[in-house]
Design a protein around this motif. Structure first.
Motif, PDB file in Angstrom:
ATOM      1  N   ASP A   1      13.595   5.174  -8.977  1.00 55.28           N
ATOM      2  CA  ASP A   1      14.187   5.215  -7.637  1.00 55.28           C
ATOM      3  C   ASP A   1      13.238   4.621  -6.601  1.00 55.28           C
ATOM      4  O   ASP A   1      13.655   3.854  -5.719  1.00 55.28           O
ATOM      5  N   ALA A   2      11.976   4.975  -6.700  1.00 53.85           N
ATOM      6  CA  ALA A   2      10.986   4.447  -5.759  1.00 53.85           C
ATOM      7  C   ALA A   2      10.827   2.943  -5.938  1.00 53.85           C
ATOM      8  O   ALA A   2      10.671   2.190  -4.961  1.00 53.85           O
ATOM      9  N   ASP A   3      10.873   2.488  -7.177  1.00 48.86           N
ATOM     10  CA  ASP A   3      10.762   1.059  -7.462  1.00 48.86           C
ATOM     11  C   ASP A   3      11.906   0.290  -6.799  1.00 48.86           C
ATOM     12  O   ASP A   3      11.706  -0.799  -6.248  1.00 48.86           O
ATOM     13  N   TYR A   4      13.106   0.877  -6.863  1.00 50.84           N
ATOM     14  CA  TYR A   4      14.252   0.247  -6.196  1.00 50.84           C
ATOM     15  C   TYR A   4      13.989   0.116  -4.702  1.00 50.84           C
ATOM     16  O   TYR A   4      14.247  -0.936  -4.087  1.00 50.84           O
ATOM     17  N   GLY A   5      13.477   1.163  -4.080  1.00 50.92           N
ATOM     18  CA  GLY A   5      13.220   1.139  -2.645  1.00 50.92           C
ATOM     19  C   GLY A   5      12.173   0.111  -2.263  1.00 50.92           C
ATOM     20  O   GLY A   5      12.300  -0.575  -1.237  1.00 50.92           O
ATOM     21  N   VAL A   6      11.146  -0.013  -3.068  1.00 59.91           N
ATOM     22  CA  VAL A   6      10.088  -0.993  -2.779  1.00 59.91           C
ATOM     23  C   VAL A   6      10.645  -2.416  -2.874  1.00 59.91           C
ATOM     24  O   VAL A   6      10.372  -3.274  -2.017  1.00 59.91           O
ATOM     25  N   LYS A   7      11.446  -2.681  -3.914  1.00 65.16           N
ATOM     26  CA  LYS A   7      12.050  -4.007  -4.052  1.00 65.16           C
ATOM     27  C   LYS A   7      12.946  -4.323  -2.855  1.00 65.16           C
ATOM     28  O   LYS A   7      12.931  -5.448  -2.326  1.00 65.16           O
ATOM     29  N   LEU A   8      13.720  -3.331  -2.422  1.00 67.15           N
ATOM     30  CA  LEU A   8      14.582  -3.515  -1.257  1.00 67.15           C
ATOM     31  C   LEU A   8      13.750  -3.854  -0.028  1.00 67.15           C
ATOM     32  O   LEU A   8      14.068  -4.793   0.714  1.00 67.15           O
ATOM     33  N   ALA A   9      12.686  -3.105   0.187  1.00 64.65           N
ATOM     34  CA  ALA A   9      11.854  -3.317   1.372  1.00 64.65           C
ATOM     35  C   ALA A   9      11.172  -4.681   1.349  1.00 64.65           C
ATOM     36  O   ALA A   9      11.138  -5.390   2.364  1.00 64.65           O
TER      37      ALA A   9
ATOM     38  N   ARG B   1       0.836  -1.209   0.000  1.00 68.31           N
ATOM     39  CA  ARG B   1       0.000   0.000   0.000  1.00 68.31           C
ATOM     40  C   ARG B   1       0.869   1.258   0.000  1.00 68.31           C
ATOM     41  O   ARG B   1       0.544   2.257  -0.654  1.00 68.31           O
ATOM     42  N   ASP B   2       1.974   1.215   0.753  1.00 71.37           N
ATOM     43  CA  ASP B   2       2.916   2.332   0.744  1.00 71.37           C
ATOM     44  C   ASP B   2       3.454   2.544  -0.666  1.00 71.37           C
ATOM     45  O   ASP B   2       3.536   3.680  -1.170  1.00 71.37           O
ATOM     46  N   ALA B   3       3.809   1.432  -1.323  1.00 73.08           N
ATOM     47  CA  ALA B   3       4.309   1.506  -2.698  1.00 73.08           C
ATOM     48  C   ALA B   3       3.245   2.084  -3.629  1.00 73.08           C
ATOM     49  O   ALA B   3       3.549   2.923  -4.489  1.00 73.08           O
ATOM     50  N   HIS B   4       2.017   1.669  -3.443  1.00 69.59           N
ATOM     51  CA  HIS B   4       0.933   2.178  -4.286  1.00 69.59           C
ATOM     52  C   HIS B   4       0.808   3.692  -4.142  1.00 69.59           C
ATOM     53  O   HIS B   4       0.694   4.421  -5.127  1.00 69.59           O
ATOM     54  N   GLY B   5       0.841   4.165  -2.888  1.00 70.00           N
ATOM     55  CA  GLY B   5       0.739   5.604  -2.666  1.00 70.00           C
ATOM     56  C   GLY B   5       1.883   6.367  -3.323  1.00 70.00           C
ATOM     57  O   GLY B   5       1.672   7.422  -3.943  1.00 70.00           O
ATOM     58  N   GLN B   6       3.111   5.834  -3.208  1.00 69.07           N
ATOM     59  CA  GLN B   6       4.263   6.492  -3.839  1.00 69.07           C
ATOM     60  C   GLN B   6       4.128   6.494  -5.359  1.00 69.07           C
ATOM     61  O   GLN B   6       4.343   7.522  -6.015  1.00 69.07           O
TER      62      GLN B   6
ATOM     63  N   GLN C   1       8.555  -4.696   9.147  1.00 67.88           N
ATOM     64  CA  GLN C   1       7.998  -3.356   9.206  1.00 67.88           C
ATOM     65  C   GLN C   1       7.205  -3.065   7.933  1.00 67.88           C
ATOM     66  O   GLN C   1       7.524  -3.568   6.858  1.00 67.88           O
ATOM     67  N   GLY C   2       6.197  -2.216   8.071  1.00 72.00           N
ATOM     68  CA  GLY C   2       5.341  -1.920   6.927  1.00 72.00           C
ATOM     69  C   GLY C   2       5.633  -0.587   6.264  1.00 72.00           C
ATOM     70  O   GLY C   2       4.766  -0.052   5.571  1.00 72.00           O
ATOM     71  N   ASP C   3       6.829  -0.059   6.482  1.00 75.84           N
ATOM     72  CA  ASP C   3       7.195   1.241   5.923  1.00 75.84           C
ATOM     73  C   ASP C   3       8.428   1.064   5.037  1.00 75.84           C
ATOM     74  O   ASP C   3       9.493   0.679   5.502  1.00 75.84           O
ATOM     75  N   VAL C   4       8.263   1.376   3.748  1.00 77.51           N
ATOM     76  CA  VAL C   4       9.367   1.217   2.801  1.00 77.51           C
ATOM     77  C   VAL C   4      10.579   2.020   3.243  1.00 77.51           C
ATOM     78  O   VAL C   4      11.728   1.555   3.182  1.00 77.51           O
ATOM     79  N   GLU C   5      10.343   3.270   3.723  1.00 74.81           N
ATOM     80  CA  GLU C   5      11.448   4.156   4.072  1.00 74.81           C
ATOM     81  C   GLU C   5      12.285   3.636   5.236  1.00 74.81           C
ATOM     82  O   GLU C   5      13.475   3.949   5.337  1.00 74.81           O
ATOM     83  N   VAL C   6      11.688   2.831   6.122  1.00 76.66           N
ATOM     84  CA  VAL C   6      12.454   2.266   7.236  1.00 76.66           C
ATOM     85  C   VAL C   6      13.522   1.311   6.708  1.00 76.66           C
ATOM     86  O   VAL C   6      14.685   1.348   7.139  1.00 76.66           O
ATOM     87  N   TYR C   7      13.142   0.467   5.759  1.00 74.79           N
ATOM     88  CA  TYR C   7      14.117  -0.460   5.173  1.00 74.79           C
ATOM     89  C   TYR C   7      15.181   0.285   4.370  1.00 74.79           C
ATOM     90  O   TYR C   7      16.363  -0.080   4.391  1.00 74.79           O
ATOM     91  N   GLU C   8      14.771   1.327   3.681  1.00 72.95           N
ATOM     92  CA  GLU C   8      15.745   2.120   2.942  1.00 72.95           C
ATOM     93  C   GLU C   8      16.713   2.808   3.904  1.00 72.95           C
ATOM     94  O   GLU C   8      17.912   2.919   3.627  1.00 72.95           O
TER      95      GLU C   8
END
Length: 733
Positions: free
Chosen positions: A157-165, A83-88, A187-194
């Protein structure tokens, strides 16, 4: 890599469908867990089964039960990540489509790869012919293509972050259950994993183990997330203040070569690190609403939202005076930290205030300059961290005003400005020779102070266009204290190079107040020594002798002094333009005041030319070139009573400016003597010229008795003003 076609064609709703499927899976696992608990685990934990097999079954059931719990956490985390990825992606894809629409609106045709070319089908044949021969068209097409490419890159760039998360979220890191089981700490936040990944990469960079591919990865993480609080606080929290300083210092060294050229790959990461600190240290509200030290600020500081800020600032204080360099070439924590911060310019006003205050406290505790520069620190290294922070405040006027205002309320009351101008031991440069060490002032010292002073006293970032003449009480108090402190420290007439232009700009901003002081007839101004409000307008009175000495210091820069003179001349023209035709005190007083003020300017000019005899002709030429080049540009004064009718100003000011230029150069050529000082009358001739021009606009000839009477009114006042300025400046006058 994500392509333009994929961005335009992808159905993002599948992400929310997948998220729902993961939530449904978590619900089913929860039901299975209940069944397992009641049908299986209950047996292994009962009293009827004992012995080695019972113990083994019990432990296995506990582990399996944990895996059921962890599987639910992991599934729901994946759902949240999707859902975070969808919003981004919705936001970023919309930006791509908006760029396409704007390009098409500008006449471009966008092909399936996002490449822009002009759409000739929408123009006439003649227009098409002209466009085909337009040499700028190819660059216009490329600029639109680049804009779309940048928007697509943001999606990538966002796609890379989502894949990482997603990849990291399914790794079993909780240390419980099956070693290759489910992740109960997902965790459910992409930015935390990044942020966690950025911490890993930052530590590798400090250790010199970062590969080229990982450097590129770090660039992506910074570019995509530096304005995200979850990312930046996770990233910086993982590093900790000390390691962050090491990282910043390493990046400062790597970003610049010995010849000063830039390594853009490392510099972009350093800029991202500075941006990350700015984001992570943002405080809710403004410095006036929630000043550091106030009950409201402290309540936030002790809340979960303020925890990172509290721990981060405490950590920076602890290592701010720690030497991260060597004994012969020290690099203290605050130096390295602020050198890194200097790569970004949008910091929170509360944070800048607190950081500057912490550095001052550290300096006072050490009792002496910590920041003496031994040798060349390297390009990008800011030897004086306090001056660098002041430079950042120059880009944030609210922070600068609060930091330098001596009359702040409650926790904002401080002596920062007096400390900076009167008490501080400013860092010096130590050049070690074979047998001696030569210590000298830093030629770039106080550049940050100058920027902060100007922003604090005017309310605007230096160099930005703005109307002159309207200020808050806090801003006016900064000017008043600056003039007083510079005089107290004996530095007014020999004003530092870095303060001349800022102080000139400040006094130009306060031209109405400066005019009243130099006019020497306003009893209200003479009765006050400070700041007051009159009918909603803030006014400030500066002791005449202190103001003249500051003007003398500014005059060491002839162009800065010329700009001040120009502002005064335009303000005088403004007062003349509103004079009634009938001669009365309403015509006499403005002329007398103008004569006195410009007499003061002439007195300062005479002192400059008599002090610097070898360079006086060049000084006068620089002054006049600047003056004649800007006289038609009228400063914009506010409130409305200060607004200058431009066409009247042009007629009044411009008429004899070139003739007066040669008059001033002639005066500069005179032999330096007290008697010749009395011959500096160009300012009076300027007033006479303005009066004659004003009279002509009312139908009176230059040689009429009406005009002659008005011209004669101010000549005594000019001599008085000139002589009084010289009395303030010369003991032998």
């Amino acid at each position: 890599m994500v392509t333009f076609r994929q961005v335009m064609d992808t159905d993002l709703s599948k992400l929310t469908d997948a998220a729902q499927a993961w939530d449904d899976m978590a619900d089913k696992i929860e039901k299975l867990e209940t069944t397992y608990q009641t049908k299986v685990q209950k047996i292994s934990s009962g009293l009827s089964w004992t012995g080695i097999s019972a113990n083994s079954a019990f432990n296995l059931a506990v582990q399996t039960r944990h895996d059921f719990d962890a599987a639910q956490v992991e599934a729901r985390a994946v759902a949240d990540l999707l859902r975070d990825a969808h919003g981004q992606f919705v936001r970023l894809v919309a930006a791509v489509k908006d760029a396409v629409k704007e390009a098409e609106k500008a006449g471009m045709k966008v092909d399936g790869d996002g490449r822009c070319t002009y759409d000739y089908s929408k123009v006439t044949e003649q227009e098409a012919f002209s466009l085909h021969h337009d040499p700028d068209l190819p660059e216009t097409e490329r600029s639109w293509t680049r804009r779309i490419e940048q928007a697509v890159k943001a999606v990538d760039d966002a796609d890379y972050g989502v894949k990482l998360a997603l990849r990291e979220s399914v790794k079993d890191t909780d240390g419980k259950g099956d070693p290759k089981g489910f992740n109960g700490a997902a965790q459910g936040d992409v930015e935390v994993y990044e942020g966690r990944r950025a911490t890993e990469l930052g530590e590798k960079l400090v250790d010199g183990k970062l590969s080229p591919a990982e450097l590129k990865e770090m660039q992506i993480l910074m570019r995509n997330n530096a304005d995200s609080k979850p990312f930046t606080q996770t990233f910086l929290g993982g590093l900790g203040p000390e390691e962050a300083i090491r990282l910043g210092d390493k990046l400062t060294r790597l970003s610049y070569n010995r010849d000063g050229s830039v390594n853009t790959e490392y510099l972009s990461v350093e800029q991202g690190l500075a941006h990350s600190v700015a984001t992570a240290t943002t405080v809710p509200g403004s410095i006036n609403e929630r000043p550091p030290g106030s009950p409201e600020f402290n309540a936030w500081l002790n809340s979960p939202d303020g925890r990172f800020y509290r721990e981060w600032t405490e950590g920076i204080r602890k290592v701010g005076t720690k030497n991260f360099g060597s004994g012969t070439e020290p690099r203290y924590g605050y130096q390295a930290y602020v050198s890194m911060l200097d790569n970004y310019d949008k910091f929170d006003d509360q944070y800048l205030y607190s950081l500057g205050d912490d550095i001052i406290k550290a300096e006072k505790k050490e009792k002496g300059s910590l920041w003496t520069q031994w040798g060349f620190g390297g390009f990008g290294f800011r030897n004086d961290p306090l001056d660098a922070v002041l430079g950042l405040m120059g880009k944030n006027p609210d922070a600068a005003t609060a930091f330098l205002d001596p009359g702040g309320k409650g926790p904002l009351k401080n002596d920062h400005l007096a400390y900076l101008l009167e008490d501080r031991d400013w860092p010096q440069l130590a050049n070690v020779g074979y047998a001696t060490t030569r210590v000298s002032d830093d030629p770039l010292g106080k550049m940050g102070l100058g920027a902060a002073l100007e922003a604090a006293a005017t309310g605007y970032v230096p160099g930005t266009d703005h109307p002159l003449g309207q200020h808050t009480e806090a801003q006016a108090r900064v000017l008043h204290q600056a003039v007083a402190s510079l005089n107290n420290a004996g530095g007014a007439e020999k004003l530092d190079f870095a303060l001349r232009r800022p102080m000139a700009n400040i006094l130009m901003d306060y031209t109405p107040d400066v005019h009243q002081t130099l006019a020497r007839d306003n009893t209200v101004y003479r009765a006050h020594d400070g700041v007051w409000v009159d009918n909603g307008v803030t006014k400030v009175s500066i002791p005449e002798d202190q103001l003249v000495k500051i003007m003398r210091g500014i005059a060491n820069d002839p162009e800065a002094y010329a700009d001040m003179y120009n502002a005064e001349a335009h303000y005088v023209a403004d007062t003349f333009s509103s004079m009634p035709e009938k001669v009365s005190e309403n015509t006499r007083v403005p002329i007398q005041e103008a004569s006195s003020a410009l007499g003061m300017y002439d007195g300062v000019r005479a002192d400059v030319l008599f002090d610097d005899r070898d360079k006086k002709i060049q000084w006068e030429r620089d002054f006049n070139n600047r003056l004649t080049g800007v006289t038609s540009l009228a400063p914009k004064f506010v409130p409305k009573t200060y607004v200058l009718p431009v066409e009247i100003a042009y007629r009044i000011i411009r008429t004899e400016s070139h003739d007066l230029m040669w008059e001033r150069i002639k005066e500069a050529g005179m032999e330096a003597s007290l008697e010749n000082a009395k011959q500096f009358t160009a300012g009076q001739k300027e007033v006479d010229s303005m009066v004659a021009s004003w009279a002509r606009t009312h139908g009176h000839a230059e040689d009429s008795n009406y005009t002659k009477d008005l011209i004669g009114i101010g000549q005594t006042k000019h001599a008085e003003g000139r002589n009084q300025a010289l009395i303030h400046l010369r003991a032998d006058y």
